[in-house]
Design an enzyme around this catalytic site. Structure first.
Site, PDB file in Angstrom:
ATOM      1  N   SER A 178      -3.581  -7.614  -6.486  1.00 31.75           N
ATOM      2  CA  SER A 178      -2.860  -7.822  -5.234  1.00 31.75           C
ATOM      3  C   SER A 178      -2.729  -9.273  -4.825  1.00 31.75           C
ATOM      4  O   SER A 178      -1.817  -9.617  -4.062  1.00 31.75           O
ATOM      5  CB  SER A 178      -3.545  -7.044  -4.102  1.00 31.75           C
ATOM      6  OG  SER A 178      -4.876  -7.491  -3.930  1.00 31.75           O
ATOM      7  N   HIS A 206       0.138  -1.528  -6.182  1.00 34.21           N
ATOM      8  CA  HIS A 206       1.266  -2.455  -6.201  1.00 34.21           C
ATOM      9  C   HIS A 206       2.212  -2.227  -7.378  1.00 34.21           C
ATOM     10  O   HIS A 206       3.158  -2.994  -7.556  1.00 34.21           O
ATOM     11  CB  HIS A 206       0.749  -3.891  -6.207  1.00 34.21           C
ATOM     12  CG  HIS A 206      -0.061  -4.225  -4.998  1.00 34.21           C
ATOM     13  ND1 HIS A 206       0.509  -4.656  -3.824  1.00 34.21           N
ATOM     14  CD2 HIS A 206      -1.401  -4.162  -4.773  1.00 34.21           C
ATOM     15  CE1 HIS A 206      -0.442  -4.855  -2.920  1.00 34.21           C
ATOM     16  NE2 HIS A 206      -1.598  -4.566  -3.474  1.00 34.21           N
ATOM     17  N   LYS A 238       3.383   0.994   0.582  1.00 36.59           N
ATOM     18  CA  LYS A 238       3.943  -0.245   0.028  1.00 36.59           C
ATOM     19  C   LYS A 238       5.360   0.053  -0.469  1.00 36.59           C
ATOM     20  O   LYS A 238       6.275   0.136   0.333  1.00 36.59           O
ATOM     21  CB  LYS A 238       3.002  -0.796  -1.038  1.00 36.59           C
ATOM     22  CG  LYS A 238       1.640  -1.190  -0.452  1.00 36.59           C
ATOM     23  CD  LYS A 238       0.696  -1.724  -1.474  1.00 36.59           C
ATOM     24  CE  LYS A 238      -0.582  -2.256  -0.854  1.00 36.59           C
ATOM     25  NZ  LYS A 238      -1.408  -1.215  -0.189  1.00 36.59           N
TER      26      LYS A 238
END
Length: 396
Positions: A178, A206, A238
């Site tokens: 990240s 991610h 996300k």
């Protein structure tokens, strides 16, 4: 006495430029946000596909609330597992090509669930040194031995596994890291898990929605086969644009988590409206190749513009091909001054400092979204070029 200690500790955070402060947004998430009455071009968030304010997703959330109410009112095991939760888990499992999926209210809770349920005293966890804080906490909570290997160093991991006499072994890693944006060598890690009979637990916070075929994530990115020893965690706030998380894996693993994962058993289920919206989000991810192409074009444009600038200023670019593009400047003051300079130019990029990143590697964390345009990237590069040179911070 207690509050004196806190006052001194807070003062030390101020002296070392490590105190965190929140900013209040008066607009929805997106490339342009309103902060303190001023519109800023934002490179802060993790909304990689630009779905957080997507009109179809907003409508799905509103319809979910109308049909299913505002809250779930209970934990999943005590009457809080509604039809949208079940439908989302089935949709995620089918999309990922995994036998089953289990949803959680947050990614942190999902990570705290897995390792402590699968291993314990007398076992060993082998963890990348740059793993997310939630993975570190999960390893500590498990009470298993916690062996950390140098970042993405699969050869060092191999040596640790070969020397281990633990009955059960678990390899624990981020998929996309990240703060650096680089990708774990999952093909190598999976081969080691097979060779040494270990679990491979991957945090794909991610990568889900961005990498792999139709956004299926890092396992798809590496073309890894379905395996009972693979356990995948992904977040849904996300690239998916909403909130929550999931763990996907073998039928037996999911059944075990339902009965033994404390952060699942003892938490109220997320609102069913979120699960209803997330079913729409998975549809948008699956059909989102245009968004992913746009994102990749922006990544290339940014890196090509940053390379000569970084060489000139003595900054370091991380080896990242993902939407996370760190500019590593070194000390805390330089990172904060660079972030403040950009904000004066109407651009918001956060300064990331220890303990989130190692000492001496403070940075700007530029986060791109498919909702950005080429002109946005060019504006950021132009603002970075106007930053006056700064002297490195000296220790006191």
């Amino acid at each position: 006495m207690l509050f004196d200690d806190l006052e001194h500790a807070l003062a030390e955070l101020d002296r070392t430029r490590l105190r965190r402060r929140r900013r209040v947004l008066d607009s929805p998430a997106g490339p342009r946000v309103t902060v303190d009455g001023r519109q800023l071009l934002s490179f802060c968030g993790n909304d990689y596909l630009g779905l957080a304010a997507d009109s179809d997703l907003v409508l799905a959330l509103a319809e979910g609330a109308r049909q299913w109410g505002a809250g779930s009112a209970a934990s999943h095991l005590l009457g809080g597992h509604l039809r949208p939760h079940e439908a989302l888990e089935q949709r995620l499992a089918a999309f990922l090509g995994m036998p089953r999926a289990l949803t959680f209210a947050t990614g942190y809770m999902a990570n705290l669930a897995v390792a402590p349920a699968l291993v314990g005293r007398g076992d060993e966890i082998f963890a990348d040194r740059l793993n997310h804080a939630s993975l570190i906490d999960a390893a500590l909570l498990s009470r298993a031995g916690h062996r950390r290997y140098p970042h993405n160093d699969w050869a060092a991991l191999e040596r640790l596994l070969a020397a281990s006499t633990a009955r059960r072994k678990l390899i624990l890693t981020d998929g996309v890291f990240s703060m650096d944006g680089d990708v774990a060598p999952l093909d190598r890690l999976f081969a080691l898990a097979e060779r040494f009979d270990a679990w491979l637990v991957v945090d794909d916070a991610h990568g889900f929605g961005v990498l792999g075929a139709q956004g299926r994530g890092v396992l798809s990115h590496f073309g890894l086969p379905a395996s009972p020893r693979l356990v995948l965690m992904g977040t849904l706030g996300k690239a998916a644009g909403v909130g929550g998380a999931f763990v996907a894996g073998d039928e037996r693993v999911i059944e075990w988590l339902i009965s033994r994962a404390r952060s699942y058993i003892f938490s109220t289920a997320a609102p069913p409206a979120l699960a209803a919206a997330l079913q729409k989000s998975v549809d948008l991810i699956e059909a989102g190749d245009d968004r992913r192409r746009q994102l990749q074009d922006l990544i290339t444009r940014l890196r090509e513009g940053l390379a000569p600038l970084a060489a000139q200023r003595g900054w370091r670019l991380a080896d990242s091909a993902t939407a996370i593009q760190p500019v590593i400047v070194g000390d805390n003051r330089s990172a904060l001054e660079l972030s403040a300079h950009l904000e004066r130019q109407g651009i918001w990029v956060p300064a990331i400092r220890p303990p989130t990143v190692p000492e001496g590697s403070s940075r700007l964390r530029i986060s791109l979204s498919a909702a950005h345009g080429a002109a946005d990237v060019d504006a950021l590069l132009a603002a970075l070029r106007t930053m006056p040179p700064t002297q490195p911070e000296t220790a006191h």
